[in-house]
Design a protein around this motif. Structure first.
Motif, mmCIF file in Angstrom:
data_model
loop_
_atom_site.group_PDB
_atom_site.id
_atom_site.type_symbol
_atom_site.label_atom_id
_atom_site.label_comp_id
_atom_site.label_asym_id
_atom_site.label_seq_id
_atom_site.Cartn_x
_atom_site.Cartn_y
_atom_site.Cartn_z
ATOM 1 N N ALA A 50 0.695 -1.448 -0.017
ATOM 2 C CA ALA A 50 0.037 -0.114 -0.084
ATOM 3 C C ALA A 50 0.779 1.260 0.083
ATOM 4 C CB ALA A 50 -0.964 0.070 1.106
ATOM 5 N N ALA A 51 2.174 1.224 0.369
ATOM 6 C CA ALA A 51 3.083 2.253 0.612
ATOM 7 C C ALA A 51 4.273 1.873 0.566
ATOM 8 C CB ALA A 51 2.610 3.104 2.029
ATOM 9 N N PRO A 52 5.349 2.897 0.384
ATOM 10 C CA PRO A 52 6.762 2.519 0.437
ATOM 11 C C PRO A 52 7.232 2.034 1.867
ATOM 12 C CG PRO A 52 6.508 4.638 -0.336
ATOM 13 C CD PRO A 52 5.171 4.108 0.029
ATOM 14 N N LEU A 53 8.067 1.106 2.376
ATOM 15 C CA LEU A 53 8.544 0.584 3.220
ATOM 16 C C LEU A 53 9.858 1.085 3.525
ATOM 17 C CD1 LEU A 53 7.379 -3.044 3.336
ATOM 18 C CD2 LEU A 53 6.162 -1.188 4.691
ATOM 19 N N SER A 54 10.416 1.302 4.917
ATOM 20 C CA SER A 54 11.617 1.612 5.112
ATOM 21 C C SER A 54 12.141 0.491 5.759
ATOM 22 C CB SER A 54 11.546 2.733 5.975
ATOM 23 O OG SER A 54 12.932 3.074 6.440
ATOM 24 N N ARG A 55 13.318 -0.106 5.305
ATOM 25 C CA ARG A 55 13.716 -1.356 6.014
ATOM 26 C C ARG A 55 15.052 -0.929 6.412
ATOM 27 N NH1 ARG A 55 12.275 -5.640 1.396
ATOM 28 N NH2 ARG A 55 10.034 -5.849 2.022
ATOM 29 N N VAL A 56 15.160 -1.261 7.833
ATOM 30 C CA VAL A 56 16.751 -0.939 8.432
ATOM 31 C C VAL A 56 17.210 -2.143 9.153
ATOM 32 C CG1 VAL A 56 17.875 0.376 10.062
ATOM 33 C CG2 VAL A 56 15.878 1.398 8.892
ATOM 34 N N ALA A 57 18.531 -2.618 8.636
ATOM 35 C CA ALA A 57 19.176 -3.799 9.233
ATOM 36 C C ALA A 57 19.842 -3.195 10.477
ATOM 37 C CB ALA A 57 20.081 -4.361 8.263
ATOM 38 N N TYR A 58 19.739 -4.217 11.510
ATOM 39 C CA TYR A 58 20.323 -3.877 12.901
ATOM 40 C C TYR A 58 21.250 -5.134 13.413
ATOM 41 C CZ TYR A 58 17.252 0.084 13.802
ATOM 42 O OH TYR A 58 16.380 0.999 13.674
ATOM 43 N N LYS A 59 22.146 -4.996 14.129
ATOM 44 C CA LYS A 59 22.859 -5.903 14.780
ATOM 45 C C LYS A 59 22.490 -5.885 16.449
ATOM 46 C CE LYS A 59 27.345 -5.562 15.762
ATOM 47 N NZ LYS A 59 29.111 -5.784 15.770
ATOM 48 N N ILE A 60 21.762 -6.795 16.829
ATOM 49 C CA ILE A 60 21.310 -6.908 18.243
ATOM 50 C C ILE A 60 22.494 -7.993 19.044
ATOM 51 C CG2 ILE A 60 19.579 -7.148 19.626
ATOM 52 C CD1 ILE A 60 17.579 -6.230 17.422
ATOM 53 N N ILE A 61 23.028 -7.218 20.075
ATOM 54 C CA ILE A 61 23.762 -8.070 20.990
ATOM 55 C C ILE A 61 23.083 -8.244 22.246
ATOM 56 C CG2 ILE A 61 26.071 -8.304 22.188
ATOM 57 C CD1 ILE A 61 26.314 -8.205 19.048
ATOM 58 N N VAL A 62 22.966 -9.739 22.639
ATOM 59 C CA VAL A 62 22.356 -10.267 23.880
ATOM 60 C C VAL A 62 23.296 -11.079 24.578
ATOM 61 C CG1 VAL A 62 19.884 -9.771 23.062
ATOM 62 C CG2 VAL A 62 21.092 -11.790 22.923
ATOM 63 N N ARG A 63 23.127 -11.410 25.834
ATOM 64 C CA ARG A 63 24.026 -12.437 26.494
ATOM 65 C C ARG A 63 23.360 -13.743 25.886
ATOM 66 N NH1 ARG A 63 23.184 -8.736 30.703
ATOM 67 N NH2 ARG A 63 25.277 -8.172 31.722
ATOM 68 N N ALA A 64 24.409 -14.467 25.887
ATOM 69 C CA ALA A 64 24.289 -16.124 25.297
ATOM 70 C C ALA A 64 23.453 -16.718 26.499
ATOM 71 C CB ALA A 64 25.362 -16.772 25.036
ATOM 72 N N ALA A 65 22.597 -17.587 25.913
ATOM 73 C CA ALA A 65 21.840 -18.592 26.912
ATOM 74 C C ALA A 65 22.073 -20.113 26.166
ATOM 75 C CB ALA A 65 20.256 -18.277 26.777
ATOM 76 N N PRO A 66 21.921 -21.177 26.857
ATOM 77 C CA PRO A 66 22.391 -22.497 26.295
ATOM 78 C C PRO A 66 21.329 -22.836 25.047
ATOM 79 C CG PRO A 66 22.020 -22.477 28.858
ATOM 80 C CD PRO A 66 21.635 -21.023 28.272
ATOM 81 N N SER A 67 21.608 -23.529 24.138
ATOM 82 C CA SER A 67 20.929 -23.935 23.107
ATOM 83 C C SER A 67 19.516 -24.883 23.867
ATOM 84 C CB SER A 67 21.665 -25.177 22.339
ATOM 85 O OG SER A 67 22.822 -24.203 21.457
ATOM 86 N N GLY A 68 18.547 -24.407 23.180
ATOM 87 C CA GLY A 68 17.219 -24.973 23.465
ATOM 88 C C GLY A 68 16.685 -24.145 24.614
ATOM 89 N N SER A 69 17.341 -23.242 25.175
ATOM 90 C CA SER A 69 16.751 -22.349 26.270
ATOM 91 C C SER A 69 15.846 -21.314 25.510
ATOM 92 C CB SER A 69 17.608 -21.562 26.928
ATOM 93 O OG SER A 69 17.103 -20.609 27.888
ATOM 94 N N ASP A 70 14.544 -20.997 26.307
ATOM 95 C CA ASP A 70 13.771 -20.083 25.633
ATOM 96 C C ASP A 70 14.177 -18.610 25.708
ATOM 97 O OD1 ASP A 70 11.611 -21.953 25.098
ATOM 98 O OD2 ASP A 70 10.579 -21.224 27.145
ATOM 99 N N ALA A 71 15.376 -18.429 26.373
ATOM 100 C CA ALA A 71 16.113 -17.150 26.334
ATOM 101 C C ALA A 71 17.117 -17.096 25.196
ATOM 102 C CB ALA A 71 16.799 -17.118 27.884
#
Length: 111
Positions: A50-71
Motif C-alpha cells: 500500500a505504501a513504500p516501506l523503510s527497511r533498516v538492518a540491525y545488529k542486536i547483541i544479547v547475553r548468550a543462553a544455552p541451546s534449547g533455552s527459551d532465552a
C-alpha cells in the motif's frame, strides 16, 4: 569484550492457532525480556503493498543462553521494544568465549 546492554527487548516466538475454517492465524507469544545493545546498520526503501516501506538492518547483541533455552533467540522470532518490531534473521555467537550472541535483525516501517 564486554558490551553495554542498555535496552530492554521482549523476545517473542510465532505460534500458529487454528482459525476454525481450516486455516490458521499467527500469534506472537512473549518468551521473556532480554537486555540488549541495538546497533543500526544499513537502510533502504522498498515497495510495499500500500505504501513504500523503510527497511533498516540491525545488529542486536544479547547475553548468550544455552541451546534449547527459551532465552536464546532464533531466526524467525522477533524482538519488540514498545511499538518497534525487529524480525530476527540470523543468530551467531559474537565472541570466542560464547558469552554474547549477535542477532541480525530487520525493522520495517511504513515510509
Amino acid at each position: 569484550m564486554a558490551y553495554r546492554l542498555n535496552r530492554q527487548l521482549v523476545l517473542e516466538s510465532p505460534e500458529r492457532v487454528a482459525d476454525g475454517a481450516g486455516g490458521y492465524v499467527q500469534n506472537w507469544v512473549p518468551l521473556g525480556t532480554l537486555w540488549a545493545r541495538v546497533i543500526s546498520r544499513s537502510g533502504r526503501e522498498a515497495a510495499g503493498a500500500a505504501a513504500p516501506l523503510s527497511r533498516v538492518a540491525y545488529k542486536i547483541i544479547v547475553r548468550a543462553a544455552p541451546s534449547g533455552s527459551d532465552a536464546r533467540p532464533k531466526a524467525d522470532q522477533r524482538f519488540v521494544e514498545g511499538e518497534r518490531v525487529y524480525r530476527i534473521l540470523a543468530v551467531a555467537e559474537d565472541d570466542a568465549n560464547g558469552r554474547y550472541l549477535q542477532c541480525t535483525a530487520q525493522e520495517e516501517t511504513v515510509a
